[in-house]
Design a protein around this motif. Structure first.
Motif, short mmCIF file in Angstrom:
data_model
loop_
_atom_site.label_atom_id
_atom_site.label_comp_id
_atom_site.label_asym_id
_atom_site.label_seq_id
_atom_site.Cartn_x
_atom_site.Cartn_y
_atom_site.Cartn_z
N GLU A 188 0.83 -1.21 0.00
CA GLU A 188 0.00 0.00 0.00
C GLU A 188 0.86 1.26 0.00
N LYS A 189 0.22 2.37 -0.31
CA LYS A 189 0.97 3.62 -0.41
C LYS A 189 1.67 3.96 0.90
N GLU A 190 0.99 3.74 2.05
CA GLU A 190 1.58 4.10 3.34
C GLU A 190 2.70 3.15 3.76
N ASN A 191 2.93 2.09 2.95
CA ASN A 191 3.99 1.13 3.27
C ASN A 191 5.28 1.39 2.48
N ARG A 192 5.36 2.52 1.80
CA ARG A 192 6.50 2.71 0.89
C ARG A 192 7.72 3.27 1.61
N GLY A 193 8.87 2.63 1.37
CA GLY A 193 10.08 2.94 2.13
C GLY A 193 10.99 3.99 1.54
N SER A 194 10.48 4.81 0.60
CA SER A 194 11.27 5.94 0.08
C SER A 194 10.32 7.08 -0.25
N LEU A 195 10.84 8.29 -0.24
CA LEU A 195 10.02 9.45 -0.61
C LEU A 195 9.68 9.42 -2.10
N LEU A 196 10.61 8.88 -2.89
CA LEU A 196 10.36 8.73 -4.33
C LEU A 196 9.03 8.02 -4.56
N GLU A 197 8.81 6.95 -3.79
CA GLU A 197 7.56 6.20 -3.93
C GLU A 197 6.40 6.90 -3.23
N LEU A 198 6.67 7.43 -2.02
CA LEU A 198 5.58 8.05 -1.26
C LEU A 198 4.99 9.25 -2.01
N SER A 199 5.86 10.01 -2.70
CA SER A 199 5.37 11.19 -3.43
C SER A 199 5.21 10.90 -4.92
N TRP A 200 5.39 9.64 -5.26
CA TRP A 200 5.34 9.18 -6.67
C TRP A 200 6.12 10.13 -7.59
N GLY A 201 7.41 10.19 -7.29
CA GLY A 201 8.30 10.99 -8.12
C GLY A 201 8.04 12.49 -8.02
N GLY A 202 7.37 12.92 -6.96
CA GLY A 202 7.09 14.36 -6.78
C GLY A 202 5.72 14.76 -7.27
N LYS A 203 5.00 13.81 -7.87
CA LYS A 203 3.67 14.15 -8.43
C LYS A 203 2.60 14.21 -7.35
N GLU A 204 2.83 13.53 -6.22
CA GLU A 204 1.83 13.49 -5.14
C GLU A 204 2.50 13.86 -3.82
N PRO A 205 2.78 15.17 -3.61
CA PRO A 205 3.48 15.57 -2.39
C PRO A 205 2.70 15.16 -1.13
N MET A 206 3.45 14.92 -0.05
CA MET A 206 2.83 14.57 1.23
C MET A 206 2.65 15.85 2.04
N THR A 207 1.63 15.85 2.90
CA THR A 207 1.50 16.93 3.88
C THR A 207 1.80 16.35 5.25
N LEU A 208 2.80 16.91 5.93
CA LEU A 208 3.17 16.42 7.26
C LEU A 208 2.15 16.90 8.28
N ASP A 209 2.13 16.25 9.46
CA ASP A 209 1.20 16.64 10.52
C ASP A 209 1.41 18.10 10.94
N THR A 210 2.64 18.59 10.76
CA THR A 210 2.96 19.96 11.15
C THR A 210 2.68 20.96 10.02
N GLY A 211 2.08 20.49 8.92
CA GLY A 211 1.59 21.38 7.88
C GLY A 211 2.48 21.52 6.65
N GLU A 212 3.76 21.14 6.77
CA GLU A 212 4.66 21.32 5.63
C GLU A 212 4.35 20.31 4.52
N GLU A 213 4.58 20.74 3.30
CA GLU A 213 4.42 19.83 2.17
C GLU A 213 5.80 19.33 1.75
N ARG A 214 5.90 18.05 1.44
CA ARG A 214 7.19 17.46 1.06
C ARG A 214 7.01 16.45 -0.06
N SER A 215 7.89 16.58 -1.08
CA SER A 215 8.06 15.49 -2.04
C SER A 215 9.40 14.80 -1.77
N PHE A 216 10.42 15.64 -1.52
CA PHE A 216 11.74 15.12 -1.16
C PHE A 216 12.23 15.87 0.07
#
Ligand code: CA
Length: 418
Positions: A351-379
Motif C-alpha cells: 500500500e501507499k503508506e507502506n512505501r520505504g522511500s520518498l520517491l515512492e511516497l510522493s510518486w516521483g514528486g507528483k503526489e506531495p505529502m503533507t506532514l502533521d505539522t503542515g509542511e508539504e514534502r516530495s523530497f
C-alpha cells in the motif's frame, strides 16, 4: 518465547527496546573515556572492556572488547557468539549471584555517546524488495515491464562505498552532482533537489568466506542486523544509472543504527520468504524461514518541528533474504570479510503508506505529502530529520534496534566555483 527477566528493572518493560532477550552490541564512550564495546540492557550499557578487564567475561585469551569495534569478537566464530550470549544472560538474569559485580560496570545510556559499532570493510547494496522494484521500475522505466527480466531469478545488487557508511546521529550533507531533469536539454551541474531515503535492513557478515557458499552456510555466517538508511540522490541517479547502476547517487552517506541486533535475538521472529513465481536455482534456493517479522517505520521532522510518521512496513516484505543475497554474492569467488555490510534493498509494502522511500511516497514528486505539522514534502528539505525505527514484538517483550537518525544539512558552496 516469553520475556526473560533481568535484575535491571528498566529491561523488563514490555515496550523497552533492550530487554534481556535482545542484548544488542554497540560501541560507546563517556566523558573522558575511550570508545569501547558495550551491550545494551534496559536503560544501561554494560561496559564490556571493563567486564573483560575484571575477568567477569573471558571469551578469548587476548582482550577483544577494549576496541572501538566488534570485528575482533565476530572473528572468534559462532561458538564464541553463543558463549558470550549465554554468559551475558547468566550475569544479567533476575537472581544472578554476580549482580553486585556487574552492577558496578553499568553505565547509564543517557551519559553515553554511541559510535559506529563495527569496521565495515565492504558495503554491498541489494534491490530485493519487490514492491519497491515495481514502483521504481514503473517511474524510471515502464509500468508494463517494471521488474527487470532477471529480478525474479537473482538478487540484484551493486558494490557500494564502505567509506560512506556512518552511524546514526551523524548529519548528512546534501550533495552536488551532474543532473538532467526532464526539462533539461543537456545535463547541468547542481545541488541535488530530489534527496531521498531508503528504508532498509543491513545484514552483517560475521564469518569470512573465500569460496562459493550455500544459503545455509550464508545464514550461519551472518552475525546480526541493523537498520539502514541508504540516502539517495534521485535526480543524479535518474541520469547516471544506466547501464551500470547507481554511482554518485548513492555515495553521499548510508546511515546505520548504533546497535547490532544479533541473529540469536531474532531467532523467534523468523518467517518464510514469499511464494516464488519461478523456482530459484539451487545456489539461492530457500532452506527454511530466513526473513524476520520486524515492524519498520519512518518519521520525518522539519527543523524544530515534531516528527510525522510517513511510512510503516515490515522486513517480511522482502523477496530475497540476506542469506540468499550473501550466498549469491559469493558465487563468482569474491571473498567476504568479517564486518561486510549487505543492504537489503528498500523495503516497501503493497500500500501507499507502506512505501520505504520518498520517491515512492510522493510518486516521483507528483503526489506531495503533507506532514502533521503542515509542511508539504516530495523530497527532503535542508534541516529535515529522518528517523528509521524497527521492532520485533515477542510475548511480553520487544526487540528494538535503536533509532537510525540523520538530519540533512545544506550543501557546501559549489566546490568547483572559481
Ligand atoms: Ca539502496
Amino acid at each position: 518465547m516469553p520475556l526473560m527477566k533481568s535484575w535491571v528493572a528498566s529491561a523488563n518493560d514490555a515496550n523497552h527496546p533492550f530487554p534481556l532477550n535482545n542484548l544488542p552490541y554497540g560501541v560507546f564512550s563517556t566523558e573522558g573515556t575511550e570508545e569501547r564495546c558495550g551491550v545494551a540492557i534496559g536503560d544501561m550499557i554494560l561496559d564490556m572492556a571493563a567486564a573483560e578487564e575484571t575477568g567477569l567475561i573471558k571469551i578469548s585469551e587476548i582482550p577483544v572488547f577494549d576496541a572501538p569495534y566488534w570485528n575482533e569478537f565476530m572473528d572468534l566464530g559462532s561458538d564464541a557468539w553463543d558463549e558470550l550470549r549465554a554468559r551475558l544472560i547468566a550475569l544479567l538474569s533476575d537472581g544472578s549471584e554476580a549482580r553486585a559485580a556487574v552492577e558496578a560496570l553499568l553505565v547509564p545510556m543517557a551519559d553515553a555517546t554511541l559510535h559506529m559499532p563495527l569496521v565495515v570493510p565492504e558495503y554491498t547494496d541489494f534491490y530485493a524488495g519487490r514492491h519497491h522494484a515495481v514502483n521504481v521500475g514503473s517511474m524510471f522505466r515502464d509500468p508494463a515491464n517494471a521488474l527487470p527480466p532477471n529480478w525474479l531469478h537473482i538478487p540484484i545488487g551493486y558494490n557500494g562505498r564502505a567509506s560512506s557508511v556512518i552511524v546514526s546521529g551523524t548529519d548528512v550533507r546534501r550533495p552536488w552532482g551532474q543532473l538532467k531533469g526532464p526539462n533539461d536539454d543537456l545535463p547541468r551541474w547542481g545541488k541535488c533537489a530530489r534527496f531521498d531515503i531508503e528504508l532498509e535492513m543491513g545484514a552483517i557478515v560475521g564469518t569470512a568466506s573465500d569460496a562459493p557458499i550455500t544459503v545455509q552456510e550464508a545464514d550461519d555466517n551472518i552475525f546480526g542486523y541493523v537498520l539502514l538508511n541508504d540516502w539517495s540522490a534521485r535526480d543524479i541517479q535518474a541520469w547516471e544509472y544506466q547501464p551500470l547502476g547507481p554511482f554518485q547517487a548513492k555515495a553521499t552517506a548510508t546511515t546505520i543504527s548504533p546497535w547490532i541486533v544479533t541473529k540469536a535475538a531474532l531467532e523467534p521472529f523468523r518467517t518464510d520468504t514469499p511464494e516464488r513465481e519461478f523456482e530459484l536455482l539451487d545456489h539461492i534456493k530457500d532452506c527454511g524461514p530466513m526473513l524476520y517479522d520486524i515492524d519498520l517505520e519512518v518519521t520525518m521532522a522539519p527543523a524544530g518541528k515534531e516528527p510525522t510518521t510517513i511510512a510503516r512496513t515490515n522486513y517480511n516484505e522482502m523477496y530475497y533474504s540476506a542469506a540468499q543475497q550473501l550466498a549469491h554474492h559469493t558465487t563468482a569467488g569474491s571473498p567476504m570479510n568479517v564486518g561486510d555490510l549487505l543492504g537489503s534493498g528498500t523495503i516497501s509494502g503493497s500500500e501507499k503508506e507502506n512505501r520505504g522511500s520518498l520517491l515512492e511516497l510522493s510518486w516521483g514528486g507528483k503526489e506531495p505529502m503533507t506532514l502533521d505539522t503542515g509542511e508539504e514534502r516530495s523530497f527532503i528539505e535542508d534541516g529535515d530529520t529522518l528517523t528509521l525505527k524497527g521492532a520485533a514484538k515477542g510475548d511480553g517483550y520487544t526487540i528494538g534496534f535503536g533509532d537510525c537518525v540523520g538530519t540533512v544539512i545544506a550543501a557546501l558552496d559549489d566546490p568547483y566555483a572559481r
